[in-house]
Motif scaffolding. Structure first.
Motif, PDB file in Angstrom:
ATOM      1  N   ASN A 188       0.813  -1.205   0.000  1.00 13.31           N
ATOM      2  CA  ASN A 188       0.000   0.000   0.000  1.00 13.31           C
ATOM      3  C   ASN A 188       0.854   1.267   0.000  1.00 13.31           C
ATOM      4  O   ASN A 188       0.489   2.275  -0.610  1.00 13.31           O
ATOM      5  N   LEU A 189       1.982   1.220   0.687  1.00 14.13           N
ATOM      6  CA  LEU A 189       2.896   2.369   0.654  1.00 14.13           C
ATOM      7  C   LEU A 189       3.403   2.610  -0.771  1.00 14.13           C
ATOM      8  O   LEU A 189       3.507   3.758  -1.226  1.00 14.13           O
ATOM      9  N   ILE A 190       3.700   1.527  -1.472  1.00 11.35           N
ATOM     10  CA  ILE A 190       4.179   1.645  -2.854  1.00 11.35           C
ATOM     11  C   ILE A 190       3.079   2.210  -3.754  1.00 11.35           C
ATOM     12  O   ILE A 190       3.323   3.093  -4.593  1.00 11.35           O
ATOM     13  N   ILE A 191       1.862   1.710  -3.581  1.00 14.19           N
ATOM     14  CA  ILE A 191       0.739   2.203  -4.397  1.00 14.19           C
ATOM     15  C   ILE A 191       0.485   3.681  -4.110  1.00 14.19           C
ATOM     16  O   ILE A 191       0.264   4.484  -5.032  1.00 14.19           O
ATOM     17  N   GLY A 192       0.525   4.058  -2.831  1.00 16.23           N
ATOM     18  CA  GLY A 192       0.315   5.454  -2.482  1.00 16.23           C
ATOM     19  C   GLY A 192       1.365   6.363  -3.091  1.00 16.23           C
ATOM     20  O   GLY A 192       1.057   7.447  -3.594  1.00 16.23           O
ATOM     21  N   ARG A 193       2.618   5.913  -3.073  1.00 20.22           N
ATOM     22  CA  ARG A 193       3.686   6.721  -3.676  1.00 20.22           C
ATOM     23  C   ARG A 193       3.514   6.805  -5.183  1.00 20.22           C
ATOM     24  O   ARG A 193       3.756   7.846  -5.794  1.00 20.22           O
ATOM     25  N   GLY A 194       3.086   5.706  -5.792  1.00 19.13           N
ATOM     26  CA  GLY A 194       2.848   5.734  -7.231  1.00 19.13           C
ATOM     27  C   GLY A 194       1.776   6.744  -7.613  1.00 19.13           C
ATOM     28  O   GLY A 194       1.888   7.442  -8.627  1.00 19.13           O
ATOM     29  N   ARG A 195       0.736   6.827  -6.791  1.00 16.88           N
ATOM     30  CA  ARG A 195      -0.319   7.807  -7.053  1.00 16.88           C
ATOM     31  C   ARG A 195       0.210   9.232  -6.904  1.00 16.88           C
ATOM     32  O   ARG A 195      -0.109  10.117  -7.704  1.00 16.88           O
ATOM     33  N   ALA A 196       1.010   9.463  -5.870  1.00 16.55           N
ATOM     34  CA  ALA A 196       1.580  10.794  -5.679  1.00 16.55           C
ATOM     35  C   ALA A 196       2.497  11.173  -6.837  1.00 16.55           C
ATOM     36  O   ALA A 196       2.479  12.317  -7.318  1.00 16.55           O
ATOM     37  N   GLU A 197       3.300  10.233  -7.302  1.00 18.56           N
ATOM     38  CA  GLU A 197       4.213  10.508  -8.410  1.00 18.56           C
ATOM     39  C   GLU A 197       3.447  10.766  -9.710  1.00 18.56           C
ATOM     40  O   GLU A 197       3.872  11.569 -10.546  1.00 18.56           O
ATOM     41  N   GLN A 198       2.317  10.075  -9.883  1.00 14.54           N
ATOM     42  CA  GLN A 198       1.497  10.304 -11.073  1.00 14.54           C
ATOM     43  C   GLN A 198       0.979  11.736 -11.096  1.00 14.54           C
ATOM     44  O   GLN A 198       1.014  12.415 -12.119  1.00 14.54           O
ATOM     45  N   VAL A 199       0.488  12.215  -9.956  1.00 11.86           N
ATOM     46  CA  VAL A 199      -0.013  13.587  -9.878  1.00 11.86           C
ATOM     47  C   VAL A 199       1.133  14.583 -10.052  1.00 11.86           C
ATOM     48  O   VAL A 199       0.993  15.612 -10.726  1.00 11.86           O
ATOM     49  N   LYS A 200       2.274  14.282  -9.461  1.00  9.90           N
ATOM     50  CA  LYS A 200       3.446  15.157  -9.633  1.00  9.90           C
ATOM     51  C   LYS A 200       3.796  15.302 -11.107  1.00  9.90           C
ATOM     52  O   LYS A 200       4.107  16.405 -11.574  1.00  9.90           O
ATOM     53  N   GLN A 201       3.733  14.203 -11.850  1.00 11.47           N
ATOM     54  CA  GLN A 201       4.079  14.239 -13.259  1.00 11.47           C
ATOM     55  C   GLN A 201       3.171  15.198 -14.029  1.00 11.47           C
ATOM     56  O   GLN A 201       3.628  15.909 -14.929  1.00 11.47           O
ATOM     57  N   TYR A 202       1.894  15.225 -13.672  1.00  9.24           N
ATOM     58  CA  TYR A 202       0.973  16.166 -14.323  1.00  9.24           C
ATOM     59  C   TYR A 202       1.433  17.606 -14.099  1.00  9.24           C
ATOM     60  O   TYR A 202       1.466  18.419 -15.023  1.00  9.24           O
ATOM     61  N   PHE A 203       1.770  17.945 -12.853  1.00  6.86           N
ATOM     62  CA  PHE A 203       2.197  19.310 -12.557  1.00  6.86           C
ATOM     63  C   PHE A 203       3.498  19.652 -13.289  1.00  6.86           C
ATOM     64  O   PHE A 203       3.667  20.766 -13.779  1.00  6.86           O
TER      65      PHE A 203
END
Length: 319
Positions: A263-278
């Protein structure tokens, strides 16, 4: 003999020049058919005089009519909100898979008029949305061809004296059928929208951009872009460009299904996905902090499907 060679050279040059003109203007239709006789519908007859920021008044932007398309020429529209407030009878011409455009006189005048308006009215900023089709090849250094096209037009505005902090660049993927004509030339390639600039504020002033949550489906790190999210990203980047001391914190969360480490890995993946948009929209990675809390900070009860859906989220906050 020399005279014959000279004649042959001139004939060859004429043939090459004529062939190039035919290919560019007749086949690709990248030339401005009307020459320099085009006039804009709403462009001012003379440049708008520059004034000091504290003396400037917001521009009065009123809807205008849009010229009828002629052949494969697509009129250029500049919007403020949902209204077309500036319109020109020709636009920039991007070739398929090209990040650079042919700029007919009407397109150059449009950028001149837009730059004059922005100089006269500091309450306005500009959003450039580059368009591209999935079948196009991205040969630029940008993440995608849409951003590369937005960057091309942004450079034209910077050359006209506009602060790059007032230019927001974004992108949109469109079906090829709605983007390319039969000559593989884009009908437009980029949309322009005037937006209200965020007023300058002191470091101690409250952040005008509220924190928000973005939600994901189960075991998924892919976020679907929509107009409302695009607008939020645009406003956030405006503010962060004006305040380089501020940071954007992006924190990923999950429900409690699965192992904590996963779950920590999935959460970080989601954060990185949003970061990529910005980042793709132009924000410096140095202003972004990403983190993952996994399932450790639920927003709602994990005992119900609805609660777990609320916990699969990313929190965005400027601090």
């Amino acid at each position: 003999m020399r005279l014959l060679i000279t004649i042959l050279v001139f004939l060859l040059m004429g043939w090459l020049g004529g062939g190039t003109w035919f290919w560019v203007c007749k086949v690709k239709q990248l030339c401005n058919k009307g020459g320099s006789t085009h006039t804009s519908i709403s462009a001012p007859a003379a440049p708008v005089p520059e004034v000091e920021a504290d003396e400037a008044e917001p521009a009065r932007l009123s809807p205008v009519s849009v010229p009828e398309p002629v052949g494969n020429v697509s009129p250029l529209r500049i919007r403020y909100g949902e209204e077309v407030v500036m319109a020109f009878e020709d636009s920039w011409h991007f070739g398929k898979s090209s990040a650079q455009a042919y700029m007919p006189p009407a397109a150059r005048r449009a950028l001149d008029s837009l730059a004059s308006l922005l100089k006269a009215d500091p309450t306005k900023a500009i959003e450039l949305t580059g368009l591209y089709a999935e079948s196009e090849q991205n040969r630029s250094e940008s993440t995608n061809l849409g951003l590369a096209r937005a960057d091309f037009i942004a450079r034209q505005l910077v050359q006209r004296g506009i602060d790059e902090k007032r230019i927001i660049k974004s992108f949109e993927l469109l079906p090829e059928a709605g983007l390319l004509n039969e000559q593989d030339t884009l009908l437009n390639g980029l949309n322009i929208r005037l937006i209200d600039a965020i007023a300058e504020s002191t470091t101690d002033a409250p952040v005008p951009i509220p924190a928000r949550d973005l939600y994901f489906s189960f075991n998924n790190t892919v976020l679907n872009m929509n107009p409302e999210l695009r607008a939020y990203i645009t406003r956030s980047i405006q503010y962060l460009n004006q305040h380089p001391d501020k940071k954007l914190r992006i924190t990923g969360h999950t429900d409690n299904i699965g192992e904590p480490e996963v779950n920590l890995i999935i959460g970080r993946g989601r954060a990185e996905q949003v970061k990529q948009y910005f980042v793709e929209f132009g924000l410096s990675p140095d202003q972004i902090i990403t983190d993952s809390k996994g399932a450790s900070q639920p927003k709602a009860s994990n005992d119900t499907r609805e609660g777990r859906a609320q916990n699969r989220r990313v929190e965005i906050k400027i601090e």
